[in-house]
Design a protein around this motif. Sequence first.
Motif, PDB file in Angstrom:
ATOM      1  N   GLN A  80      46.961  43.664  31.138  1.00 44.31           N
ATOM      2  CA  GLN A  80      46.281  44.264  32.283  1.00 44.31           C
ATOM      3  C   GLN A  80      45.543  45.531  31.871  1.00 44.31           C
ATOM      4  O   GLN A  80      46.046  46.314  31.061  1.00 44.31           O
ATOM      5  CB  GLN A  80      47.317  44.591  33.363  1.00 44.31           C
ATOM      6  CG  GLN A  80      46.757  45.274  34.585  1.00 44.31           C
ATOM      7  CD  GLN A  80      47.805  45.424  35.673  1.00 44.31           C
ATOM      8  OE1 GLN A  80      48.699  44.602  35.803  1.00 44.31           O
ATOM      9  NE2 GLN A  80      47.682  46.477  36.459  1.00 44.31           N
ATOM     10  N   LYS A  81      44.349  45.728  32.426  1.00 41.54           N
ATOM     11  CA  LYS A  81      43.638  46.988  32.197  1.00 41.54           C
ATOM     12  C   LYS A  81      44.490  48.112  32.781  1.00 41.54           C
ATOM     13  O   LYS A  81      45.173  47.928  33.782  1.00 41.54           O
ATOM     14  CB  LYS A  81      42.271  46.965  32.884  1.00 41.54           C
ATOM     15  CG  LYS A  81      41.315  45.965  32.289  1.00 41.54           C
ATOM     16  CD  LYS A  81      40.016  45.941  33.062  1.00 41.54           C
ATOM     17  CE  LYS A  81      39.134  44.820  32.565  1.00 41.54           C
ATOM     18  NZ  LYS A  81      37.999  44.581  33.435  1.00 41.54           N
ATOM     19  N   GLY A 127      41.385  49.950  40.730  1.00 42.20           N
ATOM     20  CA  GLY A 127      41.585  49.408  39.397  1.00 42.20           C
ATOM     21  C   GLY A 127      42.658  50.126  38.594  1.00 42.20           C
ATOM     22  O   GLY A 127      43.206  49.572  37.650  1.00 42.20           O
ATOM     23  N   ARG A 128      42.973  51.350  38.973  1.00 43.79           N
ATOM     24  CA  ARG A 128      44.003  52.136  38.270  1.00 43.79           C
ATOM     25  C   ARG A 128      45.370  52.058  38.951  1.00 43.79           C
ATOM     26  O   ARG A 128      46.303  52.738  38.538  1.00 43.79           O
ATOM     27  CB  ARG A 128      43.577  53.601  38.194  1.00 43.79           C
ATOM     28  CG  ARG A 128      42.363  53.810  37.338  1.00 43.79           C
ATOM     29  CD  ARG A 128      42.792  54.270  35.987  1.00 43.79           C
ATOM     30  NE  ARG A 128      41.623  54.575  35.180  1.00 43.79           N
ATOM     31  CZ  ARG A 128      41.528  54.272  33.908  1.00 43.79           C
ATOM     32  NH1 ARG A 128      42.526  53.691  33.300  1.00 43.79           N
ATOM     33  NH2 ARG A 128      40.458  54.569  33.235  1.00 43.79           N
ATOM     34  N   SER A 135      50.898  47.023  40.458  1.00 40.68           N
ATOM     35  CA  SER A 135      50.264  45.781  40.903  1.00 40.68           C
ATOM     36  C   SER A 135      51.203  44.966  41.778  1.00 40.68           C
ATOM     37  O   SER A 135      52.422  45.047  41.632  1.00 40.68           O
ATOM     38  CB  SER A 135      49.866  44.936  39.697  1.00 40.68           C
ATOM     39  OG  SER A 135      48.888  45.582  38.948  1.00 40.68           O
ATOM     40  N   CYS A 169      46.572  45.673  45.490  1.00 41.55           N
ATOM     41  CA  CYS A 169      45.158  45.826  45.157  1.00 41.55           C
ATOM     42  C   CYS A 169      44.450  44.479  45.068  1.00 41.55           C
ATOM     43  O   CYS A 169      43.216  44.420  45.180  1.00 41.55           O
ATOM     44  CB  CYS A 169      44.989  46.624  43.870  1.00 41.55           C
ATOM     45  SG  CYS A 169      45.926  45.986  42.472  1.00 41.55           S
ATOM     46  N   GLY A 210      36.406  42.388  40.441  1.00 45.62           N
ATOM     47  CA  GLY A 210      37.328  42.844  39.415  1.00 45.62           C
ATOM     48  C   GLY A 210      38.768  43.008  39.859  1.00 45.62           C
ATOM     49  O   GLY A 210      39.050  43.426  40.967  1.00 45.62           O
ATOM     50  N   TYR A 211      39.654  42.633  38.971  1.00 44.06           N
ATOM     51  CA  TYR A 211      41.090  42.831  39.165  1.00 44.06           C
ATOM     52  C   TYR A 211      41.654  43.162  37.798  1.00 44.06           C
ATOM     53  O   TYR A 211      41.447  42.410  36.834  1.00 44.06           O
ATOM     54  CB  TYR A 211      41.739  41.566  39.738  1.00 44.06           C
ATOM     55  CG  TYR A 211      43.222  41.694  39.984  1.00 44.06           C
ATOM     56  CD1 TYR A 211      43.720  42.611  40.909  1.00 44.06           C
ATOM     57  CD2 TYR A 211      44.130  40.898  39.302  1.00 44.06           C
ATOM     58  CE1 TYR A 211      45.089  42.727  41.129  1.00 44.06           C
ATOM     59  CE2 TYR A 211      45.499  41.000  39.527  1.00 44.06           C
ATOM     60  CZ  TYR A 211      45.967  41.919  40.440  1.00 44.06           C
ATOM     61  OH  TYR A 211      47.316  42.038  40.670  1.00 44.06           O
ATOM     62  N   ALA A 212      42.341  44.273  37.695  1.00 41.24           N
ATOM     63  CA  ALA A 212      42.841  44.734  36.393  1.00 41.24           C
ATOM     64  C   ALA A 212      43.737  43.699  35.723  1.00 41.24           C
ATOM     65  O   ALA A 212      43.808  43.637  34.507  1.00 41.24           O
ATOM     66  CB  ALA A 212      43.590  46.059  36.555  1.00 41.24           C
ATOM     67  N   LYS A 258      44.394  37.306  40.424  1.00 43.72           N
ATOM     68  CA  LYS A 258      44.016  37.738  41.772  1.00 43.72           C
ATOM     69  C   LYS A 258      43.901  36.527  42.690  1.00 43.72           C
ATOM     70  O   LYS A 258      44.448  36.529  43.800  1.00 43.72           O
ATOM     71  CB  LYS A 258      42.689  38.513  41.718  1.00 43.72           C
ATOM     72  CG  LYS A 258      42.238  39.053  43.056  1.00 43.72           C
ATOM     73  CD  LYS A 258      41.016  39.950  42.881  1.00 43.72           C
ATOM     74  CE  LYS A 258      40.650  40.645  44.176  1.00 43.72           C
ATOM     75  NZ  LYS A 258      39.708  41.741  43.957  1.00 43.72           N
TER      76      LYS A 258
END
Length: 182
Positions: free
Chosen positions: A45-46, A133-134, A138, A143, A155-157, A163
Amino acid sequence: MTTTSTLARRLRTVCTAQAAFESPLGPVLLARTAHGVAGMWFDGQKAHPGELPTVPHDPDDPLLKEAAQQLSDYFAGRRTQFELPLDLQGTPFQQIVWQALLRIPAGGTCTYAAIAREVGAPQAVRAVGAAVGRNPVSVIVPCHRVLGHDGSLTGYAGGLQRKQALLQLEGVERVAATEAAS
């Protein structure tokens, strides 16, 4: 803005335990502080803080065991809300955005622009996106329920496949149709 390395350094000083959890969407790292759950990250994950070598691995930690149980119940369709103390590590703006995420009900969605309006910063859609994103927790802080302005997956980290899977688990079928039509 808190960077991943800054977050990792902070977590190394405030976390009291970490544990691994095997979810249907891949391995997860859970972390806690003395005050609550501070992290839930999918592998890859980001914004994943990476190794937390100074934080003890403790799969028997009561809060982390409870978080893992509630996540298991969520993935099995037996739970739609989490009842866990949270200790979210971030900037004041991120904290406000993450609190807004907690108000999105299971099976519901909203847009980044709607969150920007809700937090009193209607022109800050990109800043809201960055804060979403941060999100360090999760799924528990949902998010994945935030969509693009046209209702599409954005976008999804943890990755767009995760997602989509989370939204489908919650009964949000229109996202799959919207994405498939794109």
